[in-house]
Design a protein around this motif. Structure first.
Motif, PDB file in Angstrom:
ATOM      1  N   ILE A 280       0.837  -1.193   0.000  1.00  0.00           N
ATOM      2  CA  ILE A 280       0.000   0.000   0.000  1.00  0.00           C
ATOM      3  C   ILE A 280       0.874   1.246   0.000  1.00  0.00           C
ATOM      4  O   ILE A 280       1.844   1.330   0.754  1.00  0.00           O
ATOM      5  CB  ILE A 280      -0.924   0.034   1.239  1.00  0.00           C
ATOM      6  CG1 ILE A 280      -1.803  -1.206   1.266  1.00  0.00           C
ATOM      7  CG2 ILE A 280      -1.764   1.298   1.254  1.00  0.00           C
ATOM      8  CD1 ILE A 280      -2.568  -1.373   2.560  1.00  0.00           C
ATOM      9  N   TYR A 281       0.550   2.187  -0.844  1.00  0.00           N
ATOM     10  CA  TYR A 281       1.204   3.495  -0.842  1.00  0.00           C
ATOM     11  C   TYR A 281       0.296   4.467  -0.108  1.00  0.00           C
ATOM     12  O   TYR A 281      -0.922   4.358  -0.200  1.00  0.00           O
ATOM     13  CB  TYR A 281       1.414   3.996  -2.275  1.00  0.00           C
ATOM     14  CG  TYR A 281       2.445   3.221  -3.038  1.00  0.00           C
ATOM     15  CD1 TYR A 281       3.767   3.652  -3.067  1.00  0.00           C
ATOM     16  CD2 TYR A 281       2.100   2.081  -3.739  1.00  0.00           C
ATOM     17  CE1 TYR A 281       4.721   2.944  -3.780  1.00  0.00           C
ATOM     18  CE2 TYR A 281       3.053   1.372  -4.448  1.00  0.00           C
ATOM     19  CZ  TYR A 281       4.357   1.809  -4.467  1.00  0.00           C
ATOM     20  OH  TYR A 281       5.291   1.112  -5.164  1.00  0.00           O
ATOM     21  N   TYR A 282       0.915   5.413   0.591  1.00  0.00           N
ATOM     22  CA  TYR A 282       0.147   6.404   1.334  1.00  0.00           C
ATOM     23  C   TYR A 282       0.538   7.799   0.894  1.00  0.00           C
ATOM     24  O   TYR A 282       1.700   8.056   0.594  1.00  0.00           O
ATOM     25  CB  TYR A 282       0.389   6.269   2.834  1.00  0.00           C
ATOM     26  CG  TYR A 282      -0.138   4.968   3.411  1.00  0.00           C
ATOM     27  CD1 TYR A 282      -1.442   4.880   3.856  1.00  0.00           C
ATOM     28  CD2 TYR A 282       0.671   3.851   3.486  1.00  0.00           C
ATOM     29  CE1 TYR A 282      -1.937   3.700   4.376  1.00  0.00           C
ATOM     30  CE2 TYR A 282       0.189   2.653   3.997  1.00  0.00           C
ATOM     31  CZ  TYR A 282      -1.117   2.583   4.443  1.00  0.00           C
ATOM     32  OH  TYR A 282      -1.595   1.410   4.947  1.00  0.00           O
ATOM     33  N   ASP A 283      -0.443   8.707   0.882  1.00  0.00           N
ATOM     34  CA  ASP A 283      -0.130  10.099   0.570  1.00  0.00           C
ATOM     35  C   ASP A 283       0.378  10.790   1.834  1.00  0.00           C
ATOM     36  O   ASP A 283       0.514  10.160   2.887  1.00  0.00           O
ATOM     37  CB  ASP A 283      -1.323  10.828  -0.050  1.00  0.00           C
ATOM     38  CG  ASP A 283      -2.499  11.027   0.894  1.00  0.00           C
ATOM     39  OD1 ASP A 283      -2.357  10.831   2.121  1.00  0.00           O
ATOM     40  OD2 ASP A 283      -3.575  11.399   0.402  1.00  0.00           O
TER      41      ASP A 283
ATOM     42  N   PRO B 246      -4.529   5.910   1.884  1.00  0.00           N
ATOM     43  CA  PRO B 246      -4.064   4.992   0.846  1.00  0.00           C
ATOM     44  C   PRO B 246      -4.222   5.620  -0.539  1.00  0.00           C
ATOM     45  O   PRO B 246      -5.169   6.375  -0.789  1.00  0.00           O
ATOM     46  CB  PRO B 246      -4.996   3.791   0.989  1.00  0.00           C
ATOM     47  CG  PRO B 246      -5.565   3.887   2.357  1.00  0.00           C
ATOM     48  CD  PRO B 246      -5.613   5.351   2.683  1.00  0.00           C
ATOM     49  N   MET B 247      -3.275   5.333  -1.417  1.00  0.00           N
ATOM     50  CA  MET B 247      -3.324   5.867  -2.777  1.00  0.00           C
ATOM     51  C   MET B 247      -2.749   4.844  -3.747  1.00  0.00           C
ATOM     52  O   MET B 247      -2.084   3.898  -3.342  1.00  0.00           O
ATOM     53  CB  MET B 247      -2.531   7.171  -2.870  1.00  0.00           C
ATOM     54  CG  MET B 247      -1.064   7.004  -2.513  1.00  0.00           C
ATOM     55  SD  MET B 247      -0.136   8.528  -2.606  1.00  0.00           S
ATOM     56  CE  MET B 247       0.555   8.395  -4.228  1.00  0.00           C
ATOM     57  N   LEU B 248      -3.026   5.026  -5.026  1.00  0.00           N
ATOM     58  CA  LEU B 248      -2.482   4.146  -6.049  1.00  0.00           C
ATOM     59  C   LEU B 248      -1.037   4.515  -6.358  1.00  0.00           C
ATOM     60  O   LEU B 248      -0.658   5.686  -6.286  1.00  0.00           O
ATOM     61  CB  LEU B 248      -3.290   4.269  -7.348  1.00  0.00           C
ATOM     62  CG  LEU B 248      -4.670   3.632  -7.372  1.00  0.00           C
ATOM     63  CD1 LEU B 248      -5.357   3.943  -8.688  1.00  0.00           C
ATOM     64  CD2 LEU B 248      -4.569   2.138  -7.171  1.00  0.00           C
ATOM     65  N   ALA B 249      -0.265   3.515  -6.720  1.00  0.00           N
ATOM     66  CA  ALA B 249       1.085   3.775  -7.213  1.00  0.00           C
ATOM     67  C   ALA B 249       0.965   4.386  -8.607  1.00  0.00           C
ATOM     68  O   ALA B 249      -0.114   4.411  -9.205  1.00  0.00           O
ATOM     69  CB  ALA B 249       1.866   2.472  -7.269  1.00  0.00           C
ATOM     70  N   SER B 250       2.079   4.840  -9.149  1.00  0.00           N
ATOM     71  CA  SER B 250       2.048   5.439 -10.484  1.00  0.00           C
ATOM     72  C   SER B 250       1.612   4.409 -11.520  1.00  0.00           C
ATOM     73  O   SER B 250       1.728   3.201 -11.312  1.00  0.00           O
ATOM     74  CB  SER B 250       3.427   5.967 -10.860  1.00  0.00           C
ATOM     75  OG  SER B 250       4.315   4.891 -11.076  1.00  0.00           O
ATOM     76  N   ALA B 251       1.147   4.878 -12.649  1.00  0.00           N
ATOM     77  CA  ALA B 251       0.707   3.989 -13.732  1.00  0.00           C
ATOM     78  C   ALA B 251       1.865   3.110 -14.200  1.00  0.00           C
ATOM     79  O   ALA B 251       1.675   1.931 -14.511  1.00  0.00           O
ATOM     80  CB  ALA B 251       0.149   4.801 -14.890  1.00  0.00           C
TER      81      ALA B 251
ATOM     82  N   ARG C   7       2.394   0.140 -11.948  1.00  0.00           N
ATOM     83  CA  ARG C   7       1.312  -0.838 -12.055  1.00  0.00           C
ATOM     84  C   ARG C   7       1.306  -1.574 -13.388  1.00  0.00           C
ATOM     85  O   ARG C   7       0.560  -2.525 -13.566  1.00  0.00           O
ATOM     86  CB  ARG C   7      -0.041  -0.144 -11.840  1.00  0.00           C
ATOM     87  CG  ARG C   7      -0.212   0.352 -10.409  1.00  0.00           C
ATOM     88  CD  ARG C   7      -1.556   1.009 -10.159  1.00  0.00           C
ATOM     89  NE  ARG C   7      -1.512   2.394 -10.646  1.00  0.00           N
ATOM     90  CZ  ARG C   7      -2.424   2.930 -11.450  1.00  0.00           C
ATOM     91  NH1 ARG C   7      -3.452   2.234 -11.858  1.00  0.00           N
ATOM     92  NH2 ARG C   7      -2.305   4.177 -11.847  1.00  0.00           N
TER      93      ARG C   7
END
Length: 47
Positions: free
Chosen positions: A15-18, A23-28, A31
């Motif tokens: 999990i990435y966090y801001d 929680p936030m998505l990783a870069s495109a 992924r």
């Protein structure tokens, strides 16, 4: 907030966090399955 992130009581991984601890998505790029395969191929030890 850092304690909440470090303890991660949900048990989830990757999990990435801001900056606010949400929680936030990783870069495109991260992924992208082809990119992931390339990183593994280029960084795996060649024993």
């Amino acid at each position: 907030m850092i304690t909440k992130v470090l303890l991660n009581e949900s048990g989830e991984t990757g999990i990435y966090y801001d900056e606010r601890g949400r929680p936030m998505l990783a870069s495109a790029l991260v992924r992208d399955a082809k990119f992931q395969d390339r990183v593994v191929a280029e960084t795996a030890p060649s024993w």
